[in-house]
Enzyme design. Structure first.
Site, mmCIF file in Angstrom:
data_model
loop_
_atom_site.group_PDB
_atom_site.id
_atom_site.type_symbol
_atom_site.label_atom_id
_atom_site.label_comp_id
_atom_site.label_asym_id
_atom_site.label_seq_id
_atom_site.Cartn_x
_atom_site.Cartn_y
_atom_site.Cartn_z
ATOM 1 N N PHE A 22 0.803 -1.225 0.000
ATOM 2 C CA PHE A 22 0.000 0.000 0.000
ATOM 3 C C PHE A 22 0.831 1.268 0.000
ATOM 4 O O PHE A 22 0.351 2.334 -0.387
ATOM 5 C CB PHE A 22 -0.949 0.019 1.214
ATOM 6 C CG PHE A 22 -0.311 0.476 2.497
ATOM 7 C CD1 PHE A 22 -0.160 1.830 2.770
ATOM 8 C CD2 PHE A 22 0.167 -0.441 3.435
ATOM 9 C CE1 PHE A 22 0.445 2.265 3.950
ATOM 10 C CE2 PHE A 22 0.776 -0.021 4.609
ATOM 11 C CZ PHE A 22 0.911 1.336 4.862
ATOM 12 N N LYS A 78 -1.332 -7.398 -9.090
ATOM 13 C CA LYS A 78 -2.302 -7.424 -7.979
ATOM 14 C C LYS A 78 -1.827 -6.337 -7.006
ATOM 15 O O LYS A 78 -0.943 -6.563 -6.188
ATOM 16 C CB LYS A 78 -2.306 -8.806 -7.320
ATOM 17 C CG LYS A 78 -3.595 -9.174 -6.579
ATOM 18 C CD LYS A 78 -4.012 -8.209 -5.505
ATOM 19 C CE LYS A 78 -3.206 -8.337 -4.239
ATOM 20 N NZ LYS A 78 -3.516 -7.247 -3.263
ATOM 21 N N GLU A 134 -4.989 -3.687 -1.920
ATOM 22 C CA GLU A 134 -6.430 -3.412 -1.899
ATOM 23 C C GLU A 134 -6.747 -2.136 -1.114
ATOM 24 O O GLU A 134 -7.860 -1.646 -1.133
ATOM 25 C CB GLU A 134 -7.187 -4.613 -1.307
ATOM 26 C CG GLU A 134 -6.905 -4.922 0.162
ATOM 27 C CD GLU A 134 -5.640 -5.764 0.393
ATOM 28 O OE1 GLU A 134 -4.648 -5.595 -0.346
ATOM 29 O OE2 GLU A 134 -5.649 -6.570 1.344
ATOM 30 N N SER A 168 5.295 -6.920 3.465
ATOM 31 C CA SER A 168 5.895 -7.201 4.769
ATOM 32 C C SER A 168 6.685 -8.512 4.719
ATOM 33 O O SER A 168 6.449 -9.366 3.857
ATOM 34 C CB SER A 168 4.788 -7.287 5.825
ATOM 35 O OG SER A 168 3.874 -8.292 5.438
ATOM 36 N N CYS A 204 9.406 1.786 3.411
ATOM 37 C CA CYS A 204 10.308 0.687 3.779
ATOM 38 C C CYS A 204 11.722 1.204 3.989
ATOM 39 O O CYS A 204 12.547 0.529 4.573
ATOM 40 C CB CYS A 204 10.293 -0.387 2.710
ATOM 41 S SG CYS A 204 11.054 0.169 1.197
ATOM 42 N N GLU A 236 8.867 -3.908 13.144
ATOM 43 C CA GLU A 236 8.740 -2.855 12.129
ATOM 44 C C GLU A 236 7.428 -2.136 12.422
ATOM 45 O O GLU A 236 6.345 -2.676 12.199
ATOM 46 C CB GLU A 236 8.696 -3.451 10.715
ATOM 47 C CG GLU A 236 8.585 -2.361 9.665
ATOM 48 C CD GLU A 236 8.361 -2.851 8.243
ATOM 49 O OE1 GLU A 236 7.690 -3.880 8.045
ATOM 50 O OE2 GLU A 236 8.851 -2.176 7.323
#
Ligand code: NAD
Length: 507
Positions: free
Chosen positions: A160, A184, A187, A237, A292, A392
């Site tokens: 995301f 993909k 969402e 992740s 990240c 994290e």
């Protein structure tokens, strides 16, 4: 509606998949909420792809590959150039979509697009990057040459936090090299992917070369095991990256799976503390810490800890949290659930004996009361066995750890299971060079807090931050999306006759 979806819906718009060159409603009836995180409302819903939807998209992509893979490099390159021009001209439109769904402020959204564009520009050089090699007369009258061929259908699964840039790390190179794609996207902020698909079509990309199936685990799982998918590029992740890597490699696919991070910034006593404080604030709180490559741990080498914390605190007081459309420095978090999870670490910090220097929970955000707000937060003296240090967090919580020496700092960084990014701040070139060699991390900054490599190098971490051998984009990206074929060739000549069962030797 999902269980956690208690907010009001502003609209009944449902975002479709993009298959075979246009919107596609798919076969399922499941949809998920897409929030406007600065307003705390559901702005639209997105279709959740089924295994059937994935299968159809893959079949379409497979069919498209038969002609796209054979299309001349020059024609493929023309599409990439046209896409680059369109994206450049309409980047504001895309930035507005990113800010509305992710929450990052507009300038940050523009930066994300610029870094994606870099990869598009790199991919425009595909004729040079895939031209292979030729050895004339390797043996007498024998030529040997290596060509790079596309793989077929490749799957891309994205997170995301960079809804435009991360897909653009991959698809420009994949497509320019002659592959076809099923993406993909996350969402949580899916509209950018559909927007990019429409733009690629406008740029002249043939139908079926680039497809988007929205959804969650169901769609991902279908992609990972589909026999017609040759390769998977994943970013997300670490637990999901590991799962994706293990599942798809078991199916014989080529996989690159980039995972999470816990990036440390080591500040030596000789560093310019004002520059270091600026960098820590920018890299800790940009995009609300949802990067990240965000700096999440500041490692201060004695005796500068107190000074550095004071300088950072003073800068944090000037940061304005609010709606990214309206000039704030830092936007909301992606969902209420994530906001609450991140805020929970401030409770943990107190309980574990750390000092919460700035507590973002009380922030007065410049935006709707229902927005998913958490102000920049600073936690000092974080024990390294606290989950504030080990997890994290992926939010605007910057930890400070004090160490007595450079060596202790490096030891700390190398003990972390992640190895995505790190930075050293110092004016000592020798120390910086030693750090560059000593540290077990894939991307290193020297007085640069977010060392995201330019498009013609490659992006990827070490250890639990990446599974697979090929990093994203740059030379690794070209290798990942092509496979070499080496041809040994001799044109018939009467002098080549005769029987010889021995192993061929070069003469
Ligand atoms: P995530 O792992 O939750 O989701 C990533 C993708 O995996 C999404 O498309 C999601 O739909 C899918 N997914 C989620 N759960 C799944 C499951 N159980 N099975 C199969 N698929 C699943 O990550 P996120 O929250 O979207 O993104 C944030 C994470 O991504 C952070 O950990 C961040 O460090 C990481 N990230 C890493 C990089 C990198 O380059 N290393 C870049 C950006 C983000």
């Amino acid at each position: 509606m999902s269980d956690t979806d208690t907010t009001t819906t502003e609209t009944t718009e449902v975002l479709d998949h993009w298959i075979a060159g246009g919107p596609d409603a798919g076969s399922g009836d499941r949809t998920g909420p897409v929030y406007d995180p600065a307003r705390g409302v559901v702005a639209k819903r997105v279709r959740m792809g089924t295994a059937d939807d994935v299968d159809r998209a893959v079949q379409v992509a497979r069919k498209a590959f038969t002609s796209w893979g054979e299309t001349s490099i020059a024609k493929r390159q023309q599409v990439l150039f046209a896409f680059r021009e369109l994206l450049n001209a309409r980047r504001d439109e895309l930035a507005a979509i990113l800010t509305a769904e992710h929450g990052k402020v507009l300038s940050d959204a523009a930066g994300e697009i610029a870094r994606g564009l870099e990869v598009v520009e790199f991919a425009c050089g595909m004729p040079h990057l895939t031209k292979g090699s030729f050895s004339l007369n390797a043996s007498t009258d024998v030529d040997v040459y290596t060509v790079k061929e596309p793989l077929g259908v490749v799957g891309i699964i994205s997170p995301f936090n960079f809804p435009a840039m991360v897909p653009m790390w991959f698809f420009p190179i994949a497509i320019a090299a002659g592959n076809t794609v099923v993406l993909k996207p996350s969402e949580k902020d899916p509209s950018a992917a559909s927007w990019l698909a429409a733009l690629l079509a406008e740029a002249g990309l043939p139908d079926g070369v680039f497809n988007v199936v929205h959804g969650d685990k169901e769609a991902v799982d279908a992609l990972l095991v589909h026999p017609e998918v040759a390769a998977i590029s994943f970013v997300g992740s670490t637990p999901i990256a590991r799962y994706v890597y293990e599942t798809a490699t078991r199916e014989g696919k080529r996989v690159q799976a980039l995972g999470g991070a816990k990036n440390h910034m080591l500040v030596l006593p000789d560093a310019d503390l004002d520059l270091a404080a600026d960098a820590a604030v920018n890299a800790g709180f940009g995009s609300a810490g949802e990067r990240c490559m965000a700096i999440s741990v500041l490692v201060a080498v004695d005796p500068i800890g107190d000074d550095l914390v004071a300088k950072i605190t003073e800068r944090m007081a000037r940061l304005r949290t609010g709606d990214g459309r309206e000039g704030a420095d830092m936007g909301p978090l992606i969902t209420r659930e994530h906001r609450d999870k991140v805020a929970g670490y401030l409770d943990v910090a107190g309980a574990d004996g750390a000092t919460v220097v700035v507590d973002g929970r009380g922030v007065q955000a410049d935006g709707a009361a229902e927005g998913f707000w958490l102000g920049p937060s600073l936690v000092d003296h974080v024990p390294t066995d606290s989950s504030v240090y080990t997890d994290e967090i992926f939010g605007p919580v910057l930890s400070v750890v004090r160490v007595a020496s450079y060596a202790e700092g490096v030891e700390l960084i190398n003990a972390v299971p992640y190895g995505n990014g790190t930075a050293i701040f110092t004016n000592d070139g020798g120390a910086a060079r030693r750090f560059m060699r000593d540290v077990e991390v894939g991307m290193v900054g020297v007085n640069v807090p977010i060392p995201v490599p330019v498009a013609y190098h490659s992006f990827g971490g070490w250890k639990a931050s990446m599974f697979g051998d090929a990093k994203a984009y740059g030379p690794h990206g070209v290798e990942f999306y092509t496979r070499d074929k080496t041809i040994t060739s001799r044109w018939l000549d009467p002098s080549h006759g005769g029987i010889n069962l021995g192993f061929p030797q070069n003469t």
